[in-house]
Design an enzyme around this catalytic site. Structure first.
Site, PDB file in Angstrom:
ATOM      1  CB  CYS A  15      -3.001  -7.694  -8.816  1.00 30.06           C
ATOM      2  SG  CYS A  15      -1.686  -8.925  -8.947  1.00 30.06           S
ATOM      3  CB  ILE A  16      -1.178  -9.656  -3.668  1.00 28.50           C
ATOM      4  CG1 ILE A  16      -0.197  -9.481  -2.515  1.00 28.50           C
ATOM      5  CG2 ILE A  16      -0.959 -10.995  -4.377  1.00 28.50           C
ATOM      6  CD1 ILE A  16      -0.474 -10.356  -1.316  1.00 28.50           C
TER       7      ILE A  16
END
Lengths: 130, 130
Positions: B78-79
């Site tokens: 997840c960024i």
């Protein structure tokens, strides 16, 4: 014969349940799981949220984080309605165990028994627990 | 069945990533598909290529990379969670003006939408964490 799980085509709407079980501060789970719910709203699925265990503290009124240097993100729960996330459930036993009542909560919720929450979980397609 | 996996805990500190890995291996051996493993919260640390575990211990990141390569599993970090914790790929490092990247082979950095999309597309989503 196709398997039952192969019957669903694209564009379907699934029932997503987000289970919040941790207190809002102390760990990042609550904050980051709220981020999931907000992003997920864009996918227009059938979304519900459950608050249980220490997760009920996430939506307690009157949070003040000034002295611990953390951002008070509790107002964001009030914004959920604007994202069409309107089905918020709270486990009655978790509230009672912590001496809380529905009046202590900052958003409108449906308080449900542990048994009813179990049935709600049973109806879901996807349960993400944080 | 088509599975999606959510890993919410970092390597070594917590067994979640090991258990998720063992589950994926077992499911694939039984002929199931693991479509995507999504790494969230401290789980993003599984996607660093820099850990140096003792030689007589498992290398959790390498295990994931090898499993993904062998069975075409989409490993997504997840960024938002990755930025907080300093997990970067080359593009992200450049964009943020950092002097290096640390993403492991087979992992990619993307948004939370990838988790929701996996929930919609897969028959089951399994959450590994506390």
């Amino acid at each position: 014969m196709s398997e039952p799980w192969e019957d669903e085509g694209p564009g379907e709407i699934k029932k997503f349940l987000y289970v919040n079980r941790k207190s809002p501060y102390g760990t990042i789970y609550a904050l980051e799981s709220l981020e999931v719910v907000l992003i997920a709203a864009a996918f227009e699925q059938d979304v519900s949220m459950v608050f249980m265990d220490d997760g009920v503290y996430q939506i307690k009124k009157g949070q003040d984080t000034q002295q611990i240097g953390m951002k008070n993100f509790s107002p964001t729960y009030r914004a959920l309605e604007g994202y069409d996330v309107e089905k918020l459930y709270v486990e009655a036993e978790s509230l009672a165990e912590r001496g809380l009542s529905e009046d202590d909560l900052l958003v409108p919720v449906e308080v449900m028994s542990r048994d009813a929450i179990a049935r709600l979980m049973d109806e879901q397609d996807v349960i993400l627990s944080f | 069945m088509k599975y999606a996996i959510l890993v919410n805990e970092g390597p070594y500190q917590h067994q979640a990533s090991d258990t998720a890995y063992q589950f994926c291996k077992a499911a694939i051996e039984r002929g199931h598909e693991v479509f995507r493993a999504f790494f969230y919260h401290d789980g993003v640390h599984n996607g660093s290529r820099f850990p140096i575990p003792p030689q007589d211990d498992r290398n959790i990141g390498v295990q994931w990379s090898e499993l993904a390569e062998a069975h075409n599993i989409d490993l997504v970090v997840c960024i938002a969670a990755a930025q907080r914790r300093g997990i970067l790929d080359e593009g992200e490092a450049k964009r943020q003006g950092k002097d290096g990247d640390n993403i492991a082979p087979g992992f990619r950095i993307s948004g939370l939408g990838q988790l929701i999309e996996a929930g919609i597309q897969c028959d089951r989503v399994l959450v590994f964490g506390d």
